[in-house]
Design an enzyme around this catalytic site. Structure first.
Site, PDB file in Angstrom:
ATOM      1  N   CYS A 167       0.798  -1.226   0.000  1.00 21.43           N
ATOM      2  CA  CYS A 167       0.000   0.000   0.000  1.00 21.43           C
ATOM      3  C   CYS A 167       0.836   1.284   0.000  1.00 21.43           C
ATOM      4  O   CYS A 167       0.384   2.317  -0.483  1.00 21.43           O
ATOM      5  CB  CYS A 167      -0.938  -0.010   1.203  1.00 21.43           C
ATOM      6  N   ASN A 175      -9.571  -1.790  -4.118  1.00 18.59           N
ATOM      7  CA  ASN A 175      -8.265  -1.558  -3.507  1.00 18.59           C
ATOM      8  C   ASN A 175      -7.224  -2.294  -4.340  1.00 18.59           C
ATOM      9  O   ASN A 175      -7.086  -3.513  -4.251  1.00 18.59           O
ATOM     10  CB  ASN A 175      -8.282  -2.067  -2.059  1.00 18.59           C
ATOM     11  N   HIS A 233      -3.781   6.412   0.020  1.00 18.90           N
ATOM     12  CA  HIS A 233      -4.044   5.041  -0.406  1.00 18.90           C
ATOM     13  C   HIS A 233      -5.535   4.764  -0.278  1.00 18.90           C
ATOM     14  O   HIS A 233      -6.148   5.009   0.764  1.00 18.90           O
ATOM     15  CB  HIS A 233      -3.246   4.063   0.460  1.00 18.90           C
TER      16      HIS A 233
END
Length: 334
Positions: free
Chosen positions: A114, A291, A261
């Site tokens: 991430c 994601n 993120h």
């Protein structure tokens, strides 16, 4: 010498997994509940014969085509992935060959999730401003959906596959990419982990074993401690924001846009409110991609520009956080 992001593009696989698809598999979760909890409508899923290198090549080719970039101008390929094609060779070298880049370019992988895009930008900046190279092709690419156990709805609703490509270059002007702050805490490694599929095995993280979670293993069985990651994020992100602002010599209201993120909408909204950032200055752009780990920030940058939310000359705070545990932030001028 001063590094700058000159262009960004991204690529998503064709196949999708919608909230309706998930609700059909998990009737206890409605389409509305999944959307409200995650902020995601669709996730793109790599085909069985589609791997990290394929997504990275597609993203790079799109970058070259969309922005008129000559592949021969690339001096270095820096590829971030946690789902490489092979343990060896490095995926970056495979991508270099498939893109037809010069054999005199450097090519290496970094293994981060991430926070990976911000780390990669920092490394690209170092390569450029130390005089080693002029143009760095920064690629982020992952096929996390392969790691996800099909019965684990807690992570299956979140993750999608995708790749991004950014050209980081020396434009000879003022510093437009800087004030980097990094952090890592390996004691939280078990909070987001793929316990199987590597050389060591799952013994170090017993809570992550599929048996402990009541699943039949798919060979990888990605595990996420949702509350642990959430608490870590709420603690570390405000501290990181303060550290980046201090290093940049900026006040919070001098930041034009905030691009974090894209973990999930619920978490991002908590962070936005905690920091007191107006919604119009805060990017949420995961609805049609999910994601995508290290690709979420570059995807969000592209989508914000397309929407008119991001324009040239803006000061942008970027911040990645998650698996590792790892985090990194910086300020860029768009």
């Amino acid at each position: 010498m001063a590094a700058r992001i000159a262009a960004v593009s991204y690529h998503l696989p064709a196949a999708t997994l919608s909230n309706a698809d998930l609700a059909a598999e998990f009737p206890e979760w409605s389409v509305e509940k999944i959307g409200a909890k995650t902020g995601i409508v669709n996730r793109h899923v790599a085909a069985d014969d589609e791997f990290a290198s394929d997504l990275a090549v597609a993203a790079a080719q799109r970058l070259f085509d969309e922005h008129g970039i000559d592949p021969n101008s690339i001096d270095y390929v820096l590829l971030c992935t946690q789902s490489p094609d092979y343990y060896m060779p490095t995926t970056a070298v495979l991508v270099q060959e498939r893109l037809g880049l010069r054999t005199s370019v450097g090519a290496t992988d970094i293994t981060l999730g991430c926070s990976g895009y911000v780390y990669a930008l920092g490394l690209a900046k170092g390569l450029i401003e130390s005089g080693q190279v002029r143009n760095v092709l920064v690629l982020t690419t992952d096929t996390y959906t392969r790691f996800v156990n099909p019965r684990d709805k807690s992570v299956r609703t979140l993750f999608g596959d995708g790749a991004s490509a950014s050209l980081v270059t020396d434009d000879g002007g003022a510093d437009a990419l800087g004030s980097f702050v990094y952090g890592s805490d390996g004691s939280g490694g078990g909070q987001l982990v793929v316990p199987n599929g590597g050389l060591k095995g799952s013994e170090a993280y017993p809570a992550a074993s599929p048996e402990a979670r009541g699943f039949e293993s798919n060979g990888y069985d990605l595990y996420m401690d949702g509350p642990g990651i959430f608490n870590f994020t709420l603690e570390i992100v405000p501290k990181s924001v303060d550290a980046v602002l201090a290093k940049a010599g900026l006040q919070q209201d001098e930041v034009d846009l905030w691009v974090f993120h894209q973990a999930n909408a619920f978490m991002l909204e908590h962070l936005r409110k905690k920091l007191g950032v107006p919604s119009e200055h805060f990017v949420v752009a995961m609805g049609e991609s999910g994601n995508t780990v290290s690709s979420t920030i570059p995807i969000a940058l592209v989508e914000a520009e397309r929407a008119g939310q991001l324009t040239r000359g803006m000061k942008v705070m970027i911040l990645g956080f998650g698996v590792g545990l790892s985090w990194a932030g910086a300020v860029l001028e768009w």
